[in-house]
Design an enzyme around this catalytic site. Structure first.
Site, PDB file in Angstrom:
ATOM      1  CD  GLU A  96       0.511  -3.707  -0.880  1.00 32.24           C
ATOM      2  OE1 GLU A  96       1.721  -2.923  -0.716  1.00 32.24           O
ATOM      3  OE2 GLU A  96       0.318  -4.380  -2.079  1.00 32.24           O
ATOM      4  CD  GLU A  97       0.677  -5.546  -5.101  1.00 30.17           C
ATOM      5  OE1 GLU A  97       0.967  -4.323  -5.189  1.00 30.17           O
ATOM      6  OE2 GLU A  97       1.454  -6.343  -4.732  1.00 30.17           O
TER       7      GLU A  97
END
Ligand code: TRP
Ligand code: CA
Ligand code: ZN
Length: 348
Positions: A200-201
């Protein structure tokens, strides 16, 4: 509508009071909860699979009270998962980032808990930035496969730190909710699927990969995706996504009943995994306690905490450790998540 959620026969019927209450209320015509398969949809085979109550504007206006109250999610259990994630980071170079050993160890920890609880788990591999990433899904056996309710959280941290609030918090809260579903032997009308996303990051890559690989027939079965990214910020706000008013109402009503004010989430729409689902037209919702933005005086007035300080001063930093949590916020959000799963997934 004769089927309301029942308990697995293997589990003792711990809620006979609730069942009596349902029977009485239904008899009195008092409860008009979410109807998953409307009589019209049943009668018409041409009705699309996604024509569930989530996409039914009439159903959206019905009360959403479930006669089967969600259990109180144990803060101690949620924190025990977070302590494990902290230990995993500490033992693996201080983070749980995509492509690093701490990420894979995090996946293995969550998966083992779910497997032991009777979930059907799957690890999906993908490649991002030249490294292997992993998504984990956990399906609760049963429920209507044409009506899937999903809840997800990203499990990866940034490289800079252990990522305990971002997003050990959402990961642990949905894990404990999933374990509560198992402990209670819940038999929801909806098919429940929990998910932990990788990368996600790096730009919501894991959830985007998952959605891109889902055949359109499978996509159309997902009635709603609920996202939990940062739900234990140390200087917390209580933010509810406003993407879908029915889902939003389920969360807002829970907080309102506890006398807790909420605000609409505005700190970066599309900055978490719900965007992957929303982008293909799936109903989304979620909770958030704030990241790098500063708490105002008015917000500190109603929520406590410190005005003029970030909701999470350790956002994306090495200090996002097991100390970087507000227990009250973490507990409330965990309970609100369970409430949403019970209300939307196991309606009366
Ligand atoms: N993981 C998100 C990020 O790093 C955190 C975040 C920021 C967020 N703003 C948000 C999550 C708004 C949900 C909603 O960008
Ligand atoms: Ca609780
Ligand atoms: Zn983040």
């Amino acid at each position: 509508m004769s089927s309301h959620p029942t308990r697995r026969t293997s589990a003792p019927p711990r809620r006979s009071w609730a069942r009596r209450a349902v029977t009485a209320a239904v008899a009195a015509g008092a409860i008009t909860g979410l109807v998953v398969t409307s009589p019209a949809a049943t009668a018409s085979p041409a009705a699309p699979a996604s024509a569930s109550a989530f996409n039914d504007t009439r159903a959206m206006d019905r009360p959403t009270t479930s006669a089967f109250a969600a259990p109180d999610i144990s803060l101690a259990n949620v924190k025990s998962h977070l302590n494990q994630l902290q230990t995993i980071a500490s033992n693996n170079g201080g983070n749980r980032a995509h492509g690093r050993p701490g990420y894979r160890a995090s996946i293995d920890y969550i998966k083992a808990k779910l497997d032991a609880a009777g979930y059907t788990t799957a690890i999906q591999q993908f490649t991002a930035n030249g490294a292997t990433g992993y998504n984990l899904t956990a399906d609760w056996p049963g429920g209507d496969p044409q009506n899937v309710l999903m809840a997800g959280a990203h499990l990866d941290s940034v490289n800079a730190g252990p990522g305990i609030n971002d997003n050990g918090s959402g990961s642990a809260a949905i894990l404990e909710t999933a374990l509560a579903v198992s402990r209670e032997g819940l038999k929801p009308q909806q098919h429940l699927r929990f998910a932990w996303w990788g990368a996600e990051e790096l730009g919501i890559l894991g959830s985007r990969h998952y959605v891109s690989k889902l055949p359109s027939t499978e996509r159309s079965k997902i009635d709603a995706y609920l996202n939990f990214d940062m739900v234990g910020s140390p200087n917390p706000g209580y933010f509810v996504y406003d993407d879908d008013r029915r889902v939003e109402a389920v969360f807002k009503n829970w907080f309102a009943a506890k006398g807790i004010s909420t605000e609409i989430e505005t700190e970066g729409d599309g900055r978490s995994d719900h965007a992957s689902f929303k982008n293909v037209g799936i109903t989304v919702g979620g909770l958030f306690t704030g990241a790098g933005r500063t708490k105002t005086a008015a917000q500190a007035q109603k929520w406590g905490g410190t005005a003029g300080q970030a909701f999470d001063r350790c956002y994306h930093r090495a200090c996002d450790t097991i100390s970087n949590l507000n227990d009250t916020a973490l507990d409330r959000n965990s309970d609100a998540i369970a409430h949403a799963i019970w209300t939307l997934g196991a309606p009366s």
